[in-house]
Design an enzyme around this catalytic site. Sequence first.
Site, PDB file in Angstrom:
ATOM      1  N   LYS A 186       0.815  -1.208   0.000  1.00 30.04           N
ATOM      2  CA  LYS A 186       0.000   0.000   0.000  1.00 30.04           C
ATOM      3  C   LYS A 186       0.854   1.266   0.000  1.00 30.04           C
ATOM      4  O   LYS A 186       2.065   1.234   0.242  1.00 30.04           O
ATOM      5  CB  LYS A 186      -0.978  -0.017   1.171  1.00 30.04           C
ATOM      6  CG  LYS A 186      -2.110  -1.021   0.960  1.00 30.04           C
ATOM      7  CD  LYS A 186      -3.180  -0.941   2.018  1.00 30.04           C
ATOM      8  CE  LYS A 186      -4.342  -1.892   1.683  1.00 30.04           C
ATOM      9  NZ  LYS A 186      -5.383  -1.872   2.721  1.00 30.04           N
ATOM     10  N   ARG A 201      -3.275 -10.054   5.036  1.00 27.86           N
ATOM     11  CA  ARG A 201      -3.767 -10.158   3.653  1.00 27.86           C
ATOM     12  C   ARG A 201      -2.668  -9.616   2.742  1.00 27.86           C
ATOM     13  O   ARG A 201      -2.313  -8.438   2.840  1.00 27.86           O
ATOM     14  CB  ARG A 201      -5.057  -9.351   3.502  1.00 27.86           C
ATOM     15  CG  ARG A 201      -5.665  -9.351   2.100  1.00 27.86           C
ATOM     16  CD  ARG A 201      -6.953  -8.521   2.115  1.00 27.86           C
ATOM     17  NE  ARG A 201      -7.597  -8.486   0.800  1.00 27.86           N
ATOM     18  CZ  ARG A 201      -7.351  -7.583  -0.142  1.00 27.86           C
ATOM     19  NH1 ARG A 201      -6.450  -6.624   0.080  1.00 27.86           N
ATOM     20  NH2 ARG A 201      -7.990  -7.614  -1.299  1.00 27.86           N
TER      21      ARG A 201
END
Length: 395
Positions: free
Chosen positions: A339, A374
């Site tokens: 991210k 995740r």
Amino acid sequence: MLLKINKELLEQAIASIGAHPASLPIFANKAEILPFKLLQVRTPAANILKQEMLAAGGDAVVPTGCILNADKYVDVLLLGTRKHYALLLKKLEVMGYFGLSKVKAELEQALNPAPMVTTLADGRQLTYEEMCVMGILNVTPDSFYAGSRVPQMQAVLERAGRMLADGAGILDIGGESTRPGSDSVSGEEERSRVVPVIAALRKEYPEAVISVDTYRASTAEAALAAGADIINDVTAMEADADMADLVVRSKAPIILMHMRGTPKNMQQNCEYGDVVQEVATYLAERANILRERGVGADKIILDPGIGFAKNKEQNLLLMRDLTTLTSFGYPVLLAASRKTVVGQVLGGLPPEERLEGTIATSMQAVYAGAQMVRVHDVKEHTRAIRMLEAILRQR
């Protein structure tokens, strides 16, 4: 010579001194201060907690002027060892007033948590003796990391097989990008992307645990019918009021994630007083909606929503203080893979160069006591996590 002792190995250190075996838990219960913050406690209860913690040998931090009962509710920071809390809990047994019964129940849960488990609708269970790695499979043309896009069915099946072989405990299938600034797709388009893939995965890998990444109850229901096991809702059931009904009806577990606004505008919603506390209380409240309808803790997973309506500093705070979420009795998922915050911290790296930084976030998840991560890169994360777990457990 003075040696600093790892608190995780305290009982071994006590035993090495030659203490009687029966004394090990007694010493261990005196060894570490465990801070707990109680929110919105009635002021008389706060004063009682202060006095009882002092009497037990611990302490409690209360606001200036609390003794004057100027405010109806205040926050309290408890500071004590397990020995101090044991004495406090004994006193609270006979104090069923001012909300102290609730304080007692919450303290007992935090001090003696039940083993974490997630029960699927078909009765299979995920247990978390070791961290569960969730592999990301995006069947979208525009997910933020190009390496996660798998547009063709055969490619999806092959990548899923590699992920399972590499240690994935869950496969997470997404049909709509939720990157910052992204536009939504129609429900029909989302279902046309994910449902055939889930059906094919269920046929090819019948024992696999499959999650569907959607905030639409209609998509989640179709995905469950096709073979999905878990709903991963980035809006924590805010976007679709029917989602809670589906969870109750289907008995499928749900991941509740924190986000403000929509992916299109969420980065304009990053103002918080205390981001960690606000995210934690929000997720606890969303979980309570389900608990009040009879849904068990084994059907709920919490996700702080890294990158969703948070800036770099807020994302880092949430990861640093991830342990705050682990006190509610629900499994906690950290989803920080490649991210923006990773790229920002490392000098503006693009998604393709954020693997090492992402692995660091997974290491922090292990230290914080989370149950799941995740990730895009299952093999690398599984190897790093299992190595750290072996170091911490010495096996």
